[in-house]
Design a protein around this motif. Structure first.
Motif, short mmCIF file in Angstrom:
data_model
loop_
_atom_site.label_atom_id
_atom_site.label_comp_id
_atom_site.label_asym_id
_atom_site.label_seq_id
_atom_site.Cartn_x
_atom_site.Cartn_y
_atom_site.Cartn_z
N ASP A 103 -25.28 4.41 -10.56
CA ASP A 103 -25.14 5.90 -10.88
C ASP A 103 -24.26 6.45 -9.53
OD1 ASP A 103 -26.07 5.78 -13.39
OD2 ASP A 103 -28.18 6.32 -12.66
N ASP A 104 -24.46 5.97 -8.65
CA ASP A 104 -23.80 6.36 -7.37
C ASP A 104 -22.46 5.95 -6.91
OD1 ASP A 104 -26.42 7.56 -6.85
OD2 ASP A 104 -27.15 5.85 -5.87
N GLU A 105 -22.03 5.29 -7.86
CA GLU A 105 -20.51 4.82 -7.75
C GLU A 105 -19.32 5.76 -8.10
OE1 GLU A 105 -19.86 1.25 -9.74
OE2 GLU A 105 -21.05 0.02 -8.61
N PRO A 106 -18.85 6.35 -7.01
CA PRO A 106 -17.59 7.26 -7.02
C PRO A 106 -16.58 6.77 -7.89
CG PRO A 106 -18.27 7.17 -4.66
CD PRO A 106 -18.82 5.96 -5.33
N GLU A 107 -15.67 7.54 -7.99
CA GLU A 107 -14.30 7.35 -8.88
C GLU A 107 -13.00 7.23 -8.16
OE1 GLU A 107 -14.41 10.15 -11.96
OE2 GLU A 107 -16.35 9.50 -12.76
N TRP A 108 -12.08 6.31 -8.64
CA TRP A 108 -11.00 5.99 -8.00
C TRP A 108 -9.97 7.27 -8.40
CZ3 TRP A 108 -10.27 2.93 -4.68
CH2 TRP A 108 -10.98 1.45 -4.63
N LEU A 109 -9.21 7.59 -7.56
CA LEU A 109 -8.25 8.65 -7.67
C LEU A 109 -6.66 8.27 -8.31
CD1 LEU A 109 -6.69 11.22 -6.07
CD2 LEU A 109 -7.06 9.67 -4.23
N ASP A 110 -5.98 9.06 -8.93
CA ASP A 110 -4.72 8.77 -9.22
C ASP A 110 -3.60 9.47 -8.41
OD1 ASP A 110 -2.16 9.11 -10.56
OD2 ASP A 110 -2.90 10.58 -12.06
N MET A 111 -2.97 8.33 -7.84
CA MET A 111 -2.22 8.24 -6.83
C MET A 111 -0.67 8.66 -7.13
SD MET A 111 -3.96 7.83 -4.07
CE MET A 111 -5.62 7.31 -3.78
N ASP A 112 -0.56 8.37 -8.30
CA ASP A 112 1.08 8.51 -8.80
C ASP A 112 1.34 9.63 -9.72
OD1 ASP A 112 1.43 6.11 -7.44
OD2 ASP A 112 0.79 4.70 -8.94
N ASP A 113 0.51 10.23 -10.50
CA ASP A 113 0.73 11.25 -11.28
C ASP A 113 0.71 12.72 -10.69
OD1 ASP A 113 1.12 13.00 -13.43
OD2 ASP A 113 -0.26 11.99 -14.53
N ARG A 131 0.97 -1.17 0.16
CA ARG A 131 -0.05 -0.02 0.08
C ARG A 131 0.83 1.25 -0.01
NH1 ARG A 131 -2.92 -1.23 4.29
NH2 ARG A 131 -4.16 -2.89 3.04
N ARG A 132 2.04 1.08 0.63
CA ARG A 132 2.91 2.43 0.56
C ARG A 132 3.32 2.82 -0.65
NH1 ARG A 132 5.04 -0.07 5.36
NH2 ARG A 132 6.58 -1.21 4.23
N ARG A 133 2.92 2.18 -1.91
CA ARG A 133 3.17 2.57 -3.53
C ARG A 133 2.44 3.81 -3.52
NH1 ARG A 133 1.38 -2.08 -6.84
NH2 ARG A 133 3.41 -2.96 -6.15
N TRP A 134 1.06 3.81 -2.72
CA TRP A 134 0.27 5.09 -3.13
C TRP A 134 0.41 6.04 -2.04
CZ3 TRP A 134 -2.02 0.19 -3.63
CH2 TRP A 134 -2.07 -0.35 -4.77
N LYS A 135 1.21 6.97 -1.86
CA LYS A 135 1.40 7.75 -0.90
C LYS A 135 0.36 8.74 -0.23
CE LYS A 135 6.25 8.53 -2.25
NZ LYS A 135 7.24 9.30 -2.93
#
Length: 571
Positions: free
Chosen positions: A524-534, A305-309
């Protein structure tokens, strides 16, 4: 005087007891301390119910403590290998007469290039939407550039995965496509690089991209995944279907190897299930879920998990309760048995490295001994041309899953969504997605009920999650998963079926053929993942406000920006 003597005598006796009471209290305290040290934590004790207690018995049952699972599937009120009313629906994606030919609408000196992101299936959505975006802009599309830098580190280009000549020719009436940007003044045209926001509408493209295209003549859109609105006009939605279900065809070597794998599965039995297990270490690490493996599991997943700060895990129990965690292999097996699939069923597992290895898979194998993967039914030599390329290996799994009689997904990521939509389009073949939120509570209490009660509740909870026609209302969810615009009803077939049924006595009419529309999926209520690395996203006004949020904020749906992260989660 006598009373004082008695009281003095009592105190003397009590004084002699003090050392004994003190010693006994100290011993009890030490004992309690040892018990609390060696006992599992309260969280562990809850999750240990998810650990495997399977033992194969000699009486054709599989037992989980007092919970006895039959080896056979039992009687089922439905056909296990086909969807209800599937024959009354078919895929329809032809353009209307109002949809002009490419040669009439394409403007000279307008070139759109796109750079996809993520793994194979995420890139597939980007390619599909890129064609539609070019049509909106009346531009010539340059063959999309595949992502070679994300988590998967696959160096393949478009023509090494997809048949580029077929792609160009099949869409020739819809859009003009070229393989490379043209030369201008002896040099290749240099495109202006930009990014559009997520789910950009037609008006969004016309206001944001078209002015730049008119001035610079060539634009490259980066990180192009889910950058087109979910809801568009009918003809544009049908164009999406023509791209996804017809124009994107794998190259012959991939197709041939995929067909071999399908043939081998067919040789083993009349039917087979394809299971997209998604129980890899990186998937579990990012999900923030916990499966009762104690400190060892926590340390191993925390290291990944530490890959995504910027990722913070808040409450593993909450993720599981809300249905945001993959089922364990054992739980998937129990679900399938409860739905009526017996131990003689053959299952193809599309998966990477399973967390916990053979020990984790053992309960699933106890329930379904006929378990296979591409690595077990093909030789190393046969897989050698593909094994160094993650997208090519994923393409093989895609083919076997697409051709399966029943497809089972353990999460609702890119591959699951695309295959669910594709299987709806090509005949509504069963596609099962666990109703994880309700099944979680059922798995916790399974040892307190009979198998029959457990199986009945599984079947009830899975209504609306089986890939039936009209299971999800038109317009709900991602279009790639529910391409309702491209699903047509065969009213003649329905009439013939109705007329062939016996009349009800005294009613003077035929019983109606009804589709079961459950629509329990809050797609329709599903949120979205976020960019952890860019890191560039941190200062991008399009992406501000997305950082430093917990896993529970994102609900396991579509990556908001991270090609690497979303494909880890979803492919």
């Amino acid at each position: 005087m006598a009373f004082q003597r008695r009281r003095h005598h009592y105190y003397l006796r009590l004084q002699r007891l003090f050392p004994f009471i003190s010693a006994l209290s100290a011993a009890l305290l030490i004992l309690l301390s040892l018990l609390s040290f060696f006992a599992p934590s309260p969280v562990d004790s809850v999750h240990l119910r998810h650990r495997s207690f399977l033992k194969v018995r000699n009486d054709d049952t599989v037992g989980i403590s007092s919970f006895r699972v039959p080896s056979g599937g039992g009687r089922s009120v439905r056909d296990l290998w086909s969807s209800r009313n599937y024959k009354f629906y078919y895929g329809c994606s032809n353009a209307s007469k109002k949809f002009q030919k490419a040669e009439a609408i394409t403007h000279p000196n307008r070139y759109l290039a796109i750079a996809t992101s993520g793994g194979l299936n995420q890139q597939r959505t980007g390619i599909t939407d890129a064609v539609v975006a070019a049509r909106i802009l009346n531009a010539t599309l340059v063959v999309p550039k595949l992502d070679q830098k994300s988590f998967w580190k696959d160096s393949s280009n478009f023509s090494e995965i997809f048949d580029v000549d077929w792609f160009i020719s099949f869409l020739s009436e819809d859009i003009k496509i070229i393989q490379h940007l043209p030369r201008k003044g002896g040099e290749i045209l240099d495109p202006y690089t930009m990014r559009v926001p997520r789910k950009c509408s037609e008006r969004c493209y016309e206001s944001r991209v078209l002015p730049v295209l008119l001035e610079r003549h060539a634009v490259q859109l980066t990180k192009f995944d889910y950058r087109l609105a979910n809801k568009l006009g009918t003809d544009l939605q049908k164009l999406r279907c023509r791209v996804n279900y017809h124009a994107l065809r794998f190259i012959d070597p991939i197709l041939q190897m995929g067909e071999k794998l399908v043939h081998w599965m067919r040789m083993k039995g009349k039917h087979y299930i394809a299971l997209h297990l998604r129980f890899e270490p990186d998937m579990l690490a990012f999900s923030g879920c916990y499966y009762g493996g104690g400190e060892k599991e926590r340390k191993e997943l925390a290291a990944i998990r530490r890959r995504w700060k910027t990722l913070h895990i808040s409450n593993p129990d909450k993720e599981r309760r809300h249905g945001k965690c993959p089922l364990t292999p054992e739980e998937v097996g129990l679900m399938l048995r409860a739905l009526g699939y017996g131990s003689d069923v053959h299952i193809y597992v599309a998966s990477g490295e399973v967390y916990g290895g053979e020990e984790t898979l053992a309960p699933l194998k106890a329930l379904f001994p006929n378990l296979y993967s591409k690595e077990t039914i093909a030789t190393e030599e046969e897989l050698e041309p593909f094994s160094s390329f993650s997208s090519r290996m994923a393409a093989l799994d895609f083919i076997v899953c697409d051709e399966s009689d029943v497809f089972v997904t353990n999460n609702n990521g890119n591959m699951a969504r695309i295959l669910a939509g594709r299987r709806r389009y090509f005949g509504h073949k069963p596609s099962i997605r666990p109703n994880a939120k309700k099944l979680y509570r059922l798995f916790l209490s399974r040892n307190n009920m009979t198998w029959e009660a457990f199986a009945s509740r599984v079947r009830t909870f899975q209504r609306g999650f089986m890939g039936e026609p009209k299971e999800v209302r038109p317009g709900r969810g991602e279009f790639h998963e529910n391409p309702s615009t491209c699903i047509c009803e065969d009213s003649d077939a329905k009439t013939e079926e109705r007329d062939s049924r016996p009349r009800k006595h005294g009613k003077g009419h035929y019983p109606a053929i009804k589709d079961v529309v459950i629509d329990v999926q809050n797609l329709d209520d599903e949120p979205e993942w976020l960019d952890m690395d860019d890191n560039e996203d941190r200062n991008d006004p399009l992406e501000k406000g997305l950082f430093n949020r917990t896993v529970s904020d994102f609900d396991g749906a579509i990556s908001d920006d991270d090609p690497e992260l979303e494909e880890i989660i979803s492919d």
